[in-house]
Design an enzyme around this catalytic site. Structure first.
Site, PDB file in Angstrom:
ATOM      1  N   SER A  76      52.886  29.753  65.366  1.00  0.00           N
ATOM      2  CA  SER A  76      53.865  30.730  65.663  1.00  0.00           C
ATOM      3  C   SER A  76      53.080  32.032  65.090  1.00  0.00           C
ATOM      4  O   SER A  76      52.003  32.327  65.459  1.00  0.00           O
ATOM      5  CB  SER A  76      55.224  30.722  64.882  1.00  0.00           C
ATOM      6  OG  SER A  76      56.076  31.642  64.938  1.00  0.00           O
ATOM      7  N   GLU A  84      52.713  29.297  74.155  1.00  0.00           N
ATOM      8  CA  GLU A  84      54.047  28.794  73.861  1.00  0.00           C
ATOM      9  C   GLU A  84      54.730  30.283  73.013  1.00  0.00           C
ATOM     10  O   GLU A  84      54.007  31.250  72.512  1.00  0.00           O
ATOM     11  CB  GLU A  84      54.078  27.776  73.032  1.00  0.00           C
ATOM     12  CG  GLU A  84      53.568  27.783  71.387  1.00  0.00           C
ATOM     13  CD  GLU A  84      54.560  28.343  70.351  1.00  0.00           C
ATOM     14  OE1 GLU A  84      55.837  28.164  70.548  1.00  0.00           O
ATOM     15  OE2 GLU A  84      54.139  29.118  69.543  1.00  0.00           O
ATOM     16  N   HIS A 121      57.535  25.648  69.127  1.00  0.00           N
ATOM     17  CA  HIS A 121      58.559  25.554  68.339  1.00  0.00           C
ATOM     18  C   HIS A 121      59.708  24.685  68.782  1.00  0.00           C
ATOM     19  O   HIS A 121      60.847  24.559  68.304  1.00  0.00           O
ATOM     20  CB  HIS A 121      59.265  27.016  68.773  1.00  0.00           C
ATOM     21  CG  HIS A 121      58.562  28.294  67.969  1.00  0.00           C
ATOM     22  ND1 HIS A 121      57.347  28.749  68.505  1.00  0.00           N
ATOM     23  CD2 HIS A 121      58.785  28.715  66.884  1.00  0.00           C
ATOM     24  CE1 HIS A 121      56.864  29.681  67.776  1.00  0.00           C
ATOM     25  NE2 HIS A 121      57.570  29.797  66.657  1.00  0.00           N
TER      26      HIS A 121
END
Length: 307
Positions: A116, A212, A277
């Site tokens: 992330s 992502e 995630h």
């Protein structure tokens, strides 16, 4: 992009530091994550400011200076073999220029784990230190705490990396084919946000790009991918693996955007690869030469992620 330096694998009893470079950490989740690490016969130490809250900005775990100092001290501690991030969120970029990169380099190769917002650190560690890092679960994140696949894949990567040199997903080919290159990437928004900074990489010659994200509507994913295309960031990319797109709206619309923006590159693209995630997220080594097979949904590393 050339091969990067692989840090040593972990051994039972290894000391690992837990830091919070980005968003605030929930104490109960941190405690549960530390218990898992202890169950792996690791010796986790928590940096002093991990549970801090920024006095003005509730989305930050403490001040920029304190978060940077925690990270610096953890990495430069000769007793520490790995630095594990407690969570993502936002904030790593804010402390990046407060780090002493020469001191980090002198401390030698160690394992860095996170994803992330930690993508900003992955990019910087590749560009500035030439180190392999792990795009993997975070200690106080819900998926790590509850999902045995997530735990098992990270544990294998840390302790027995030769056992996971082939990463198998349930992914399907958006564009079929096979490609070789060195892995890089992470969170799409962070890859785009790093462009033009001293820590960014302008091109990925021969590279396999992993992408992502979470909470980005289809039009924003479109904008981010268009930025990568227009900036030249995708020049020389040989293949793309797409992970999870949680809370990014209807997947069919998103899939159309991904196909539109990436399908014309003339390279293999595999979707739903199982990192990021989503639930049961796989640990993906960054900076390792590999072959991506879009038809079988596999990424085969030329060497184990850790030495």
């Amino acid at each position: 992009m050339t091969h990067l330096i692989r840090p040593p694998r972990l051994a039972p009893g290894a000391r690992v530091a837990v830091v919070a470079p980005s968003g605030p950490v929930i104490e109960e989740r941190l405690a549960a994550g530390l218990d898992i690490l202890r169950g792996w016969d690791l010796d986790p130490v928590v940096a002093p400011h991990v549970l801090d809250r920024h006095p003005e900005f509730p989305y930050l775990a403490g001040t920029d200076a304190d978060r940077a100092a925690d990270f610096q001290a953890a990495w430069c501690d000769p007793e520490v073999s790995a630095v594990l991030c407690a969570r993502g969120g936002y904030g790593a970029q804010r402390m990046m220029d407060l780090l002493d990169w020469e001191a980090l380099r002198a401390a030698g190769p160690k394992v860095l784990v996170g994803f992330s917002d930690i993508t900003a650190l992955h990019e910087a560690f590749a560009a500035r230190l030439g180190l392999v890092t792990l795009h993997g679960p975070m200690v106080a994140a819900a998926d790590f705490l509850k999902n045995t696949r997530t735990q098992d894949h990270l544990r294998a990567t840390l302790f027995e990396p030769e056992s996971v040199t082939t990463i198998t997903s349930s992914g399907t080919a958006l564009v079929p084919g096979r490609a070789r290159g060195v892995t890089s990437g992470g969170c799409l928004a962070l890859i785009a946000a790093e462009l033009g900074t001293p820590h960014a990489r302008s091109g990925e010659t021969g590279g396999l790009l992993l992408l992502e994200d979470i909470g980005e509507d289809a039009y924003r994913v479109d904008r981010l991918l268009t930025q990568l295309l227009r900036s030249g960031r995708l020049e020389g990319v040989t293949g793309i693996a797409l992970g999870s797109w949680e809370e990014c709206g209807p997947y069919e619309l998103l899939r159309a955007v991904l196909t539109d923006r990436l399908g014309g590159l003339g390279i293999p693209v595999v979707e739903r690869f199982g990192f990021g995630h989503g639930e049961g997220a796989l640990t993906m080594p960054l900076g390792v030469a590999a072959e991506l097979d879009a038809d079988t949904g596999t990424l085969t590393l030329e060497v184990p992620a850790l030495a």
